[in-house]
Motif scaffolding. Sequence first.
Motif, PDB file in Angstrom:
ATOM      1  N   ASN A  13      36.030  34.830  78.199  1.00 38.98           N
ATOM      2  CA  ASN A  13      35.509  36.072  77.597  1.00 38.98           C
ATOM      3  C   ASN A  13      36.398  36.251  76.726  1.00 38.98           C
ATOM      4  N   ARG A  14      36.112  36.131  75.633  1.00 36.94           N
ATOM      5  CA  ARG A  14      37.218  36.438  74.514  1.00 36.94           C
ATOM      6  C   ARG A  14      37.246  37.743  74.145  1.00 36.94           C
ATOM      7  N   THR A  15      38.353  38.365  73.683  1.00 39.41           N
ATOM      8  CA  THR A  15      38.714  39.672  73.525  1.00 39.41           C
ATOM      9  C   THR A  15      38.591  39.998  71.961  1.00 39.41           C
ATOM     10  N   SER A  16      38.599  38.865  71.139  1.00 37.51           N
ATOM     11  CA  SER A  16      38.408  39.255  69.749  1.00 37.51           C
ATOM     12  C   SER A  16      38.044  38.097  69.064  1.00 37.51           C
ATOM     13  N   ALA A  17      37.544  38.196  67.670  1.00 37.51           N
ATOM     14  CA  ALA A  17      37.110  37.108  67.097  1.00 37.51           C
ATOM     15  C   ALA A  17      37.140  37.441  65.334  1.00 37.51           C
ATOM     16  N   THR A  18      37.340  36.658  64.672  1.00 41.93           N
ATOM     17  CA  THR A  18      37.386  36.811  63.533  1.00 41.93           C
ATOM     18  C   THR A  18      35.805  36.621  62.767  1.00 41.93           C
ATOM     19  N   LEU A  19      35.550  37.678  61.931  1.00 42.97           N
ATOM     20  CA  LEU A  19      34.240  37.560  61.226  1.00 42.97           C
ATOM     21  C   LEU A  19      34.315  37.303  59.884  1.00 42.97           C
ATOM     22  N   ASP A  20      33.917  36.265  59.296  1.00 42.03           N
ATOM     23  CA  ASP A  20      34.045  35.809  57.970  1.00 42.03           C
ATOM     24  C   ASP A  20      32.548  35.591  57.425  1.00 42.03           C
ATOM     25  N   THR A  21      31.868  36.550  56.536  1.00 43.49           N
ATOM     26  CA  THR A  21      30.488  36.348  56.143  1.00 43.49           C
ATOM     27  C   THR A  21      30.657  36.057  54.577  1.00 43.49           C
ATOM     28  N   ALA A  22      31.538  35.962  53.846  1.00 37.06           N
ATOM     29  CA  ALA A  22      31.565  35.947  52.647  1.00 37.06           C
ATOM     30  C   ALA A  22      30.581  34.832  52.022  1.00 37.06           C
ATOM     31  N   LYS A  23      30.715  33.529  52.623  1.00 39.62           N
ATOM     32  CA  LYS A  23      29.891  32.511  52.118  1.00 39.62           C
ATOM     33  C   LYS A  23      28.541  32.830  52.050  1.00 39.62           C
ATOM     34  N   THR A  24      28.071  33.576  53.315  1.00 39.61           N
ATOM     35  CA  THR A  24      26.708  33.637  53.660  1.00 39.61           C
ATOM     36  C   THR A  24      26.311  35.009  52.330  1.00 39.61           C
ATOM     37  N   LYS A  25      27.185  35.898  52.182  1.00 35.71           N
ATOM     38  CA  LYS A  25      26.765  36.970  51.388  1.00 35.71           C
ATOM     39  C   LYS A  25      26.624  36.514  49.988  1.00 35.71           C
ATOM     40  N   SER A  26      27.574  35.445  49.899  1.00 39.45           N
ATOM     41  CA  SER A  26      27.524  34.876  48.093  1.00 39.45           C
ATOM     42  C   SER A  26      26.300  34.384  48.145  1.00 39.45           C
ATOM     43  N   LEU A  27      25.277  34.201  48.857  1.00 38.69           N
ATOM     44  CA  LEU A  27      24.088  33.572  48.684  1.00 38.69           C
ATOM     45  C   LEU A  27      23.041  34.822  48.377  1.00 38.69           C
ATOM     46  N   GLY A  28      23.419  36.106  48.463  1.00 36.52           N
ATOM     47  CA  GLY A  28      22.603  37.039  48.489  1.00 36.52           C
ATOM     48  C   GLY A  28      22.028  37.673  49.618  1.00 36.52           C
ATOM     49  N   TRP A  29      22.619  36.913  51.046  1.00 42.02           N
ATOM     50  CA  TRP A  29      22.450  37.849  52.147  1.00 42.02           C
ATOM     51  C   TRP A  29      23.093  39.121  52.676  1.00 42.02           C
ATOM     52  N   GLU A  30      22.579  39.546  53.539  1.00 42.75           N
ATOM     53  CA  GLU A  30      23.260  40.740  54.144  1.00 42.75           C
ATOM     54  C   GLU A  30      22.709  41.221  55.486  1.00 42.75           C
ATOM     55  N   ALA A  31      23.771  41.648  56.455  1.00 42.26           N
ATOM     56  CA  ALA A  31      22.911  42.116  57.561  1.00 42.26           C
ATOM     57  C   ALA A  31      22.346  43.488  57.248  1.00 42.26           C
ATOM     58  N   LYS A  32      21.142  43.905  57.404  1.00 39.38           N
ATOM     59  CA  LYS A  32      20.651  45.298  57.020  1.00 39.38           C
ATOM     60  C   LYS A  32      20.156  46.149  58.370  1.00 39.38           C
ATOM     61  N   ARG A  33      20.311  45.542  59.699  1.00 39.38           N
ATOM     62  CA  ARG A  33      19.920  46.382  60.741  1.00 39.38           C
ATOM     63  C   ARG A  33      20.902  47.004  61.541  1.00 39.38           C
ATOM     64  N   LYS A  34      20.979  48.000  62.071  1.00 36.98           N
ATOM     65  CA  LYS A  34      22.025  48.709  62.522  1.00 36.98           C
ATOM     66  C   LYS A  34      21.543  48.775  64.395  1.00 36.98           C
ATOM     67  N   LEU A  35      22.715  48.519  65.217  1.00 34.69           N
ATOM     68  CA  LEU A  35      22.475  48.514  66.564  1.00 34.69           C
ATOM     69  C   LEU A  35      21.963  49.775  67.046  1.00 34.69           C
ATOM     70  N   HIS A  36      22.572  50.891  66.737  1.00 30.68           N
ATOM     71  CA  HIS A  36      22.247  52.336  67.334  1.00 30.68           C
ATOM     72  C   HIS A  36      20.653  52.293  67.098  1.00 30.68           C
ATOM     73  N   ASN A  37      20.174  52.044  66.018  1.00 32.51           N
ATOM     74  CA  ASN A  37      18.661  52.179  65.580  1.00 32.51           C
ATOM     75  C   ASN A  37      17.756  51.596  66.555  1.00 32.51           C
ATOM     76  N   TYR A  38      18.365  50.224  66.833  1.00 30.66           N
ATOM     77  CA  TYR A  38      17.374  49.425  68.029  1.00 30.66           C
ATOM     78  C   TYR A  38      17.360  49.792  69.087  1.00 30.66           C
ATOM     79  N   ILE A  39      18.595  50.230  69.578  1.00 28.45           N
ATOM     80  CA  ILE A  39      18.692  50.883  70.939  1.00 28.45           C
ATOM     81  C   ILE A  39      17.858  52.025  71.034  1.00 28.45           C
TER      82      ILE A  39
END
Length: 276
Positions: free
Chosen positions: A245-271
Amino acid sequence: MNILVTGGRGFIGTNLVEYLSREGHTILVLDNMTSGARRGILVDVKYVVGCCSQINELEDYNPDVVIHLGEYARVQQSFEEPLYAMKNITSTLPHVLDYCRVTNAKMIYAGSSTKFGNAESPYSISKATNTMLVDSYCKMFDIPYAITYFYNAYGKLECASGFYATAVAKFIDAKKKGLDVVIYGDGMQRRNFTNVKDIVSGISSVMHYGNGDGYGIGSDESYSVLELAQMINNNYRFAAQAAGNRTSATLDTAKTKSLGWEAKRKLHNYIQGELK
């Protein structure tokens, strides 16, 4: 395009197939159904029940892209069955890679974001090994490819119980049933919970425009597991830290965002929507 999706009956796979079908692609799904879930099927998609090691037996299909999701996908469970987990992950990939070589299909591989965390498991080391194999083999045989890394998927069609349950689904289900949830360790382990709709749109972007390794697909927002429970207003109790059970992890979305993508949805709205 003609697209073959292995593991296309799983949580992410089913959402992906629906998304790609709406884009107008011709899709073939290969899945051995080991996840146990019986999700709906689409009338315009062909489904084959079978193992990825049988991929070369597929007939009458010439894919432009192979999206390989069909591997063992449980961290903690891999400690209880390490040989099975490692064999499942590492033994089927060569068949898929060779199929891409023969058919000249672009290979999209679903790596694991555990590769960038601070805890190892039979699952995580096997997935990390596979990313090296994909990278080297595809370069060796000049196979177009891209490697993706998903972060903590939640959303439509997720499982609330069993080995494939997601934390978000388990906690929401417990709230609805008036049950306590178990938080391992101190609950401070952070997660980039990402809506599955954002994940599949990211896969599509990488499929169309990505090349090479390093396509992280995750939400910029992160929450601790304790914050998740508090957001849902769960009653909770603590238990000893679970293996892997990892306590931390590195998030690197730069390459995906360079394609025009982004995460648009918020966790609290879903909940909020799920608890109405």
